[in-house]
Scaffold this active site. Structure first.
Site, PDB file in Angstrom:
ATOM      1  CE  LYS A  69     111.101  45.752 -26.281  1.00 25.77           C
ATOM      2  NZ  LYS A  69     112.059  46.790 -26.659  1.00 25.77           N
ATOM      3  CG  ASP A 105     111.444  50.555 -27.408  1.00 27.17           C
ATOM      4  OD1 ASP A 105     111.402  50.888 -26.214  1.00 27.17           O
ATOM      5  OD2 ASP A 105     111.527  49.366 -27.781  1.00 27.17           O
TER       6      ASP A 105
END
Ligand code: ATR
Length: 278
Positions: A69, A105
Protein backbone atom coordinates in the site's frame (compact mmCIF):
# COMPACT_ATOMS: atom_id res chain seq x y z
CA UNK A 1 -18.64 -14.73 -18.95
CA UNK A 2 -17.51 -14.32 -22.53
CA UNK A 3 -13.80 -13.36 -22.78
CA UNK A 4 -13.02 -11.47 -25.98
CA UNK A 5 -10.52 -8.97 -27.32
CA UNK A 6 -12.08 -6.10 -25.36
CA UNK A 7 -12.18 -7.79 -21.95
CA UNK A 8 -10.68 -5.49 -19.28
CA UNK A 9 -8.49 -6.91 -16.54
CA UNK A 10 -8.76 -5.73 -12.95
CA UNK A 11 -6.04 -7.29 -10.80
CA UNK A 12 -5.18 -7.70 -7.15
CA UNK A 13 -1.71 -7.08 -5.65
CA UNK A 14 -1.31 -8.34 -2.08
CA UNK A 15 0.30 -11.08 -0.03
CA UNK A 16 -3.21 -12.44 0.65
CA UNK A 17 -3.93 -13.01 -3.05
CA UNK A 18 -4.53 -16.72 -2.46
CA UNK A 19 -6.99 -16.33 0.40
CA UNK A 20 -8.72 -13.01 -0.42
CA UNK A 21 -12.50 -13.19 -0.32
CA UNK A 22 -12.92 -10.29 -2.73
CA UNK A 23 -12.88 -12.22 -6.04
CA UNK A 24 -16.40 -13.53 -5.47
CA UNK A 25 -17.65 -10.08 -4.52
CA UNK A 26 -16.26 -8.18 -7.52
CA UNK A 27 -16.95 -10.87 -10.10
CA UNK A 28 -20.57 -11.21 -8.88
CA UNK A 29 -20.97 -7.46 -9.37
CA UNK A 30 -19.34 -7.59 -12.82
CA UNK A 31 -21.66 -10.41 -13.85
CA UNK A 32 -24.78 -8.68 -12.52
CA UNK A 33 -23.94 -5.53 -14.48
CA UNK A 34 -22.91 -7.43 -17.62
CA UNK A 35 -19.54 -5.65 -17.73
CA UNK A 36 -16.82 -6.97 -20.00
CA UNK A 37 -14.16 -7.27 -17.31
CA UNK A 38 -12.76 -9.75 -14.84
CA UNK A 39 -11.15 -9.39 -11.40
CA UNK A 40 -8.19 -11.73 -10.92
CA UNK A 41 -5.27 -12.36 -8.51
CA UNK A 42 -1.72 -11.45 -9.48
CA UNK A 43 1.27 -13.05 -7.76
CA UNK A 44 3.68 -10.10 -7.44
CA UNK A 45 7.35 -11.08 -7.56
CA UNK A 46 8.88 -7.64 -8.16
CA UNK A 47 6.57 -4.70 -7.42
CA UNK A 48 8.21 -2.20 -9.78
CA UNK A 49 8.09 -4.66 -12.67
CA UNK A 50 4.54 -5.61 -11.77
CA UNK A 51 3.49 -1.95 -12.02
CA UNK A 52 5.28 -1.68 -15.37
CA UNK A 53 3.23 -4.73 -16.37
CA UNK A 54 0.05 -2.84 -15.50
CA UNK A 55 1.13 -0.02 -17.85
CA UNK A 56 2.41 -2.23 -20.63
CA UNK A 57 -0.44 -4.71 -20.63
CA UNK A 58 -3.17 -2.09 -20.30
CA UNK A 59 -4.52 -3.58 -17.06
CA UNK A 60 -7.51 -1.34 -16.19
CA UNK A 61 -7.10 -1.18 -12.41
CA UNK A 62 -5.44 -2.84 -9.44
CA UNK A 63 -6.66 -3.47 -5.91
CA UNK A 64 -3.72 -3.09 -3.53
CA UNK A 65 -3.22 -4.41 -0.04
CA UNK A 66 -0.53 -5.42 2.44
CA UNK A 67 2.45 -5.20 1.95
CA UNK A 68 2.27 -2.87 -1.07
CA UNK A 69 0.00 0.00 0.00
CA UNK A 70 2.87 2.43 0.69
CA UNK A 71 5.67 0.97 -1.42
CA UNK A 72 3.64 1.12 -4.64
CA UNK A 73 3.33 4.92 -4.44
CA UNK A 74 6.79 5.57 -5.86
CA UNK A 75 5.90 3.73 -9.06
CA UNK A 76 2.66 5.65 -9.74
CA UNK A 77 2.17 8.88 -11.70
CA UNK A 78 -0.28 10.57 -9.39
CA UNK A 79 -2.22 10.28 -6.12
CA UNK A 80 -5.61 11.79 -5.44
CA UNK A 81 -5.64 14.22 -2.50
CA UNK A 82 -7.00 11.62 -0.07
CA UNK A 83 -4.33 8.99 -0.84
CA UNK A 84 -1.69 11.73 -0.70
CA UNK A 85 -2.65 12.85 2.82
CA UNK A 86 -2.89 9.24 4.04
CA UNK A 87 0.34 8.20 2.34
CA UNK A 88 -1.07 4.84 1.24
CA UNK A 89 -3.18 3.55 -1.65
CA UNK A 90 -5.57 0.63 -1.95
CA UNK A 91 -6.61 1.19 -5.57
CA UNK A 92 -4.68 2.06 -8.72
CA UNK A 93 -6.60 3.24 -11.76
CA UNK A 94 -5.01 3.15 -15.21
CA UNK A 95 -6.13 6.28 -17.06
CA UNK A 96 -4.72 5.89 -20.59
CA UNK A 97 -1.36 4.75 -19.27
CA UNK A 98 -1.20 7.19 -16.34
CA UNK A 99 -1.51 5.41 -13.02
CA UNK A 100 -3.57 7.16 -10.32
CA UNK A 101 -3.52 5.95 -6.70
CA UNK A 102 -6.57 6.33 -4.43
CA UNK A 103 -7.60 5.08 -0.99
CA UNK A 104 -11.13 4.00 -0.02
CA UNK A 105 -10.40 2.68 3.50
CA UNK A 106 -11.44 5.78 5.46
CA UNK A 107 -14.65 6.32 3.54
CA UNK A 108 -15.46 2.61 3.92
CA UNK A 109 -15.06 2.84 7.69
CA UNK A 110 -17.33 5.89 7.87
CA UNK A 111 -20.02 4.13 5.79
CA UNK A 112 -19.82 1.06 8.06
CA UNK A 113 -20.17 3.26 11.16
CA UNK A 114 -23.07 5.22 9.69
CA UNK A 115 -25.04 2.00 9.21
CA UNK A 116 -25.25 1.87 13.02
CA UNK A 117 -24.72 5.32 14.54
CA UNK A 118 -24.52 9.02 13.66
CA UNK A 119 -20.89 10.02 13.15
CA UNK A 120 -20.74 13.76 12.43
CA UNK A 121 -19.16 15.76 15.24
CA UNK A 122 -18.69 12.78 17.59
CA UNK A 123 -15.81 12.09 19.96
CA UNK A 124 -13.84 9.16 18.56
CA UNK A 125 -10.98 7.20 20.08
CA UNK A 126 -8.84 5.45 17.45
CA UNK A 127 -6.61 2.64 18.73
CA UNK A 128 -3.48 2.34 16.56
CA UNK A 129 -1.62 4.79 14.35
CA UNK A 130 -0.70 2.69 11.29
CA UNK A 131 -1.95 2.93 7.71
CA UNK A 132 -5.55 1.94 8.45
CA UNK A 133 -5.70 4.35 11.40
CA UNK A 134 -4.44 7.18 9.18
CA UNK A 135 -7.11 6.54 6.56
CA UNK A 136 -9.87 6.35 9.17
CA UNK A 137 -8.67 9.31 11.23
CA UNK A 138 -8.58 11.68 8.23
CA UNK A 139 -12.08 10.55 7.19
CA UNK A 140 -13.36 11.15 10.75
CA UNK A 141 -11.79 14.57 10.65
CA UNK A 142 -13.78 15.30 7.44
CA UNK A 143 -16.90 14.41 9.46
CA UNK A 144 -16.04 17.05 12.06
CA UNK A 145 -15.19 14.46 14.73
CA UNK A 146 -12.89 15.10 17.67
CA UNK A 147 -10.33 12.33 17.25
CA UNK A 148 -8.02 10.92 19.91
CA UNK A 149 -5.32 8.56 18.62
CA UNK A 150 -3.94 6.12 21.19
CA UNK A 151 -1.06 3.89 20.16
CA UNK A 152 1.49 1.50 21.65
CA UNK A 153 4.20 3.77 20.23
CA UNK A 154 3.03 7.19 21.40
CA UNK A 155 5.29 9.04 19.00
CA UNK A 156 3.41 7.58 16.01
CA UNK A 157 0.11 8.68 17.56
CA UNK A 158 1.48 12.20 18.06
CA UNK A 159 2.72 12.36 14.46
CA UNK A 160 -0.68 11.30 13.13
CA UNK A 161 -2.55 13.73 15.40
CA UNK A 162 -0.31 16.53 14.18
CA UNK A 163 -0.98 15.63 10.53
CA UNK A 164 -4.72 15.67 11.19
CA UNK A 165 -4.67 19.07 12.88
CA UNK A 166 -6.41 20.85 15.70
CA UNK A 167 -9.29 18.37 16.12
CA UNK A 168 -6.92 15.56 17.10
CA UNK A 169 -4.98 14.61 20.21
CA UNK A 170 -2.73 11.68 20.99
CA UNK A 171 -1.45 9.40 23.71
CA UNK A 172 -0.83 5.87 24.91
CA UNK A 173 -3.41 3.23 25.91
CA UNK A 174 -3.04 4.25 29.58
CA UNK A 175 -5.07 7.35 28.67
CA UNK A 176 -8.16 5.27 27.83
CA UNK A 177 -10.03 5.92 31.13
CA UNK A 178 -9.71 9.70 30.77
CA UNK A 179 -10.39 9.75 27.02
CA UNK A 180 -13.59 7.70 27.00
CA UNK A 181 -16.81 9.63 27.59
CA UNK A 182 -20.30 8.11 27.89
CA UNK A 183 -20.91 8.16 24.12
CA UNK A 184 -17.43 7.93 22.60
CA UNK A 185 -16.96 5.90 19.42
CA UNK A 186 -14.02 3.46 19.83
CA UNK A 187 -12.29 2.04 16.73
CA UNK A 188 -9.63 -0.67 16.98
CA UNK A 189 -7.27 -0.55 13.99
CA UNK A 190 -4.54 -2.76 15.52
CA UNK A 191 -4.20 -6.54 15.00
CA UNK A 192 -4.97 -7.19 18.68
CA UNK A 193 -7.85 -9.70 18.69
CA UNK A 194 -7.03 -11.02 15.22
CA UNK A 195 -6.83 -14.73 14.60
CA UNK A 196 -3.20 -15.80 14.13
CA UNK A 197 -1.82 -12.64 15.81
CA UNK A 198 -0.97 -14.54 18.99
CA UNK A 199 -3.36 -12.10 20.73
CA UNK A 200 -6.68 -13.40 19.47
CA UNK A 201 -8.31 -13.42 22.90
CA UNK A 202 -7.09 -9.98 23.92
CA UNK A 203 -8.68 -6.57 23.73
CA UNK A 204 -6.98 -3.22 24.21
CA UNK A 205 -10.06 -1.87 26.02
CA UNK A 206 -10.80 -3.23 29.52
CA UNK A 207 -14.49 -4.30 29.51
CA UNK A 208 -15.20 -2.20 32.60
CA UNK A 209 -14.57 0.97 30.56
CA UNK A 210 -17.34 0.17 28.06
CA UNK A 211 -20.72 1.92 28.47
CA UNK A 212 -24.07 1.39 26.70
CA UNK A 213 -23.96 4.79 24.95
CA UNK A 214 -20.70 3.98 23.17
CA UNK A 215 -20.25 2.60 19.68
CA UNK A 216 -17.40 0.11 19.18
CA UNK A 217 -15.90 -0.83 15.84
CA UNK A 218 -13.14 -3.38 15.26
CA UNK A 219 -11.57 -3.44 11.80
CA UNK A 220 -10.35 -7.00 12.46
CA UNK A 221 -12.39 -9.31 10.19
CA UNK A 222 -11.18 -12.69 11.43
CA UNK A 223 -12.78 -13.60 13.74
CA UNK A 224 -15.90 -11.50 13.17
CA UNK A 225 -16.60 -11.48 16.92
CA UNK A 226 -13.36 -10.28 18.50
CA UNK A 227 -13.05 -10.04 22.28
CA UNK A 228 -13.52 -6.26 21.98
CA UNK A 229 -16.76 -6.72 20.00
CA UNK A 230 -18.01 -9.46 22.36
CA UNK A 231 -17.34 -7.23 25.38
CA UNK A 232 -19.10 -4.32 23.66
CA UNK A 233 -22.16 -6.48 22.89
CA UNK A 234 -22.18 -7.59 26.53
CA UNK A 235 -22.19 -3.95 27.71
CA UNK A 236 -24.99 -2.90 25.35
CA UNK A 237 -22.82 -0.75 23.04
CA UNK A 238 -23.63 -0.32 19.34
CA UNK A 239 -21.15 -2.54 17.48
CA UNK A 240 -19.69 -2.30 13.99
CA UNK A 241 -18.01 -5.38 12.58
CA UNK A 242 -14.81 -5.20 10.52
CA UNK A 243 -16.38 -7.00 7.59
CA UNK A 244 -18.78 -4.06 7.07
CA UNK A 245 -15.79 -1.78 6.46
CA UNK A 246 -14.30 -4.42 4.14
CA UNK A 247 -17.57 -4.46 2.20
CA UNK A 248 -17.84 -0.68 1.87
CA UNK A 249 -14.21 -0.05 0.98
CA UNK A 250 -14.69 -2.72 -1.70
CA UNK A 251 -17.93 -1.18 -2.95
CA UNK A 252 -16.14 2.17 -3.28
CA UNK A 253 -13.21 0.52 -5.06
CA UNK A 254 -15.56 -1.13 -7.53
CA UNK A 255 -16.94 2.26 -8.52
CA UNK A 256 -13.40 3.50 -9.10
CA UNK A 257 -12.47 0.36 -11.08
CA UNK A 258 -15.46 0.49 -13.38
CA UNK A 259 -16.97 3.98 -13.18
CA UNK A 260 -20.32 2.25 -12.60
CA UNK A 261 -22.62 2.42 -9.52
CA UNK A 262 -21.97 -0.79 -7.58
CA UNK A 263 -24.77 -3.32 -6.97
CA UNK A 264 -24.30 -3.31 -3.20
CA UNK A 265 -26.81 -6.05 -2.29
CA UNK A 266 -25.21 -8.47 -4.77
CA UNK A 267 -21.73 -7.71 -3.46
CA UNK A 268 -22.91 -8.16 0.11
CA UNK A 269 -24.49 -11.53 -0.69
CA UNK A 270 -21.35 -12.74 -2.50
CA UNK A 271 -19.23 -11.72 0.47
CA UNK A 272 -21.51 -13.59 2.89
CA UNK A 273 -21.51 -16.68 0.64
CA UNK A 274 -17.73 -16.74 0.35
CA UNK A 275 -17.35 -16.24 4.12
CA UNK A 276 -19.64 -19.24 4.70
CA UNK A 277 -17.69 -21.30 2.16
CA UNK A 278 -14.59 -20.57 4.29
P1 ATR B 1 -2.29 -1.32 9.08
O1 ATR B 1 -1.96 -0.96 7.66
O2 ATR B 1 -3.20 -2.51 9.21
O3 ATR B 1 -2.80 -0.14 9.85
P2 ATR B 1 0.31 -1.01 10.27
O4 ATR B 1 0.50 0.23 9.46
O5 ATR B 1 1.43 -1.98 10.37
O6 ATR B 1 -0.93 -1.83 9.76
O7 ATR B 1 -0.12 -0.55 11.75
C1 ATR B 1 -0.35 -1.45 12.78
C2 ATR B 1 -0.82 -0.69 14.03
O8 ATR B 1 -1.16 -1.66 15.03
C3 ATR B 1 0.24 0.21 14.64
O9 ATR B 1 -0.39 1.31 15.25
C4 ATR B 1 0.86 -0.70 15.72
O10 ATR B 1 1.42 -0.01 16.81
P3 ATR B 1 2.95 0.50 16.82
O11 ATR B 1 2.96 1.81 16.08
O12 ATR B 1 3.31 0.63 18.24
O13 ATR B 1 3.76 -0.58 16.11
C5 ATR B 1 -0.36 -1.43 16.19
N1 ATR B 1 -0.04 -2.73 16.80
C6 ATR B 1 0.50 -3.80 16.19
N2 ATR B 1 0.62 -4.82 17.08
C7 ATR B 1 0.16 -4.35 18.27
C8 ATR B 1 0.05 -4.89 19.59
N3 ATR B 1 0.42 -6.13 19.83
N4 ATR B 1 -0.47 -4.12 20.55
C9 ATR B 1 -0.85 -2.86 20.31
N5 ATR B 1 -0.76 -2.26 19.10
C10 ATR B 1 -0.25 -3.00 18.09
Amino acid sequence: MQINGSTQLIGFFGSTYKTSKMYAMYNAAIKALGLNCIYIPFCVVDLQKAVEGVRNLGVAAIGVTIPYKVEIIKYLDELDSNAARIGAVNVVINRDGRLLGCNTDGEGAIQALKEKVPVTGRDVCVLGAGGAARAIAFALCDEGCNVTILNRTERAAQDLAQDIGENARAGGFAMLPEVLGDDTIIINTTPVGMSGSGQERLSLVPANLLKPGMAVMDIVTNPRETTLIADAVGKGCAVVYGYRMLLWQGVNKFELYTGVKPPVAIMEQAMEDSAKAG
